[in-house]
Design an enzyme around this catalytic site. Structure first.
Site: not given
Ligand code: FPP
Length: 243
Positions: A19-20, A36, A130
């Site tokens: 998250d974040g 992202h 892994l």
């Molecule tokens: C949460 O951060 C993150 C997501 C919803 C997407 C996670 C995706 C990635 C890390 C990239 C893709 C990775 C793989 C392995 C396919 P947020 O957008 O909720 O952040 P915020 O809380 O700051 O808004």
């Protein structure tokens, strides 16, 4: 750091709620999708570090069943990023003996993405390093419901063991350590069944800042915990001594 000798207790299975990303990008005056992209780099690095440390299973929450409700452009970007990364990374993952599986409702993805997933899974299926599980279009409640539906359809008895056998993580160990970055302290419908006895670790770091050292800190913290699985502390200590 990859010194197993200073790491007596490496969790066998680490699960991460990444998250974040959005906040990380916004703090830099950039669009959320920039975060992202950085998050994807971090995910790749985390898989490498876990492989080096001897972690056997790494489960990353990439896209939840609820994330479809995000702005359309962000959802499209995430789908594209996922497909491109699968295509670009699967050879390297294969070379590194990583076995990749995607857990979640794959029917929700378009045909091209499903194909990219199938290809990456097939390419890495024989690896025994892994075990990298990407949770995409995944929700813990969905997982339990789909398992229950399969049992009902087959007329099978509902028991803890039979449900577990039909979860998308079937055959693997439950997470020992569940990490959430980004400062929030909740599970958000991730591995609800599987995390019943996981040690929870919440980091204030935003996912793109969660580096090797931060993971090390999480593991060190995990090592200070006593896992009791419902028993008393005394029972666990006695069992540790081999009695
Ligand atoms: C949460 O951060 C993150 C997501 C919803 C997407 C996670 C995706 C990635 C890390 C990239 C893709 C990775 C793989 C392995 C396919 P947020 O957008 O909720 O952040 P915020 O809380 O700051 O808004």
């Amino acid at each position: 750091m990859s010194k197993n000798e200073t790491q007596p207790n490496i969790p066998q299975h680490i699960a991460i709620i990444m998250d974040g990303n959005g906040r990380w990008a916004q703090a830099r005056g950039k669009q959320r999708v920039f975060g992202h992209k950085a998050g994807m780099e971090r995910a790749r690095e985390m898989a490498e570090v876990c492989g080096e440390l001897g972690v056997k299973y790494l489960t990353l929450f990439a896209f939840s069943s609820e994330n479809w409700n995000r702005p359309k452009d962000e959802v499209s970007f995430l789908m594209e990023l996922f497909a491109t990364s699968l295509k670009n990374e699967s050879k390297k993952l294969n070379k590194n003996n990583v076995r990749l599986t995607v857990i979640g409702d794959k029917d929700g993805f378009d045909k091209a993405l499903r194909k990219a997933i199938d290809k990456a899974e097939a390419l890495t299926a024989g690896n025994d390093g892994l075990f990298l599980q990407i949770a995409a279009n995944y929700g813990g409640r969905w997982d339990i419901v789909q398992a229950a539906k399969k049992l009902a359809e087959a007329g099978q008895e509902i028991t803890e063991a039979s449900i577990e056998e039909h979860l998308v993580t079937s055959g693997g160990p439950a997470p020992d350590l569940l990490i959430r970055t980004g400062g929030e302290e909740r599970i958000s419908n991730f591995l609800l069944w599987q995390a019943a006895y996981s040690e929870l670790y919440f980091s204030p770091k935003l996912w793109p800042d969660f580096d090797r050292e931060a993971l090390q800190q999480a593991i060190n913290n995990f090592n200070q915990r006593q896992r009791r699985f419902g028993k008393t502390g005394e029972q666990v200590t006695t069992a540790d001594k081999g009695d």
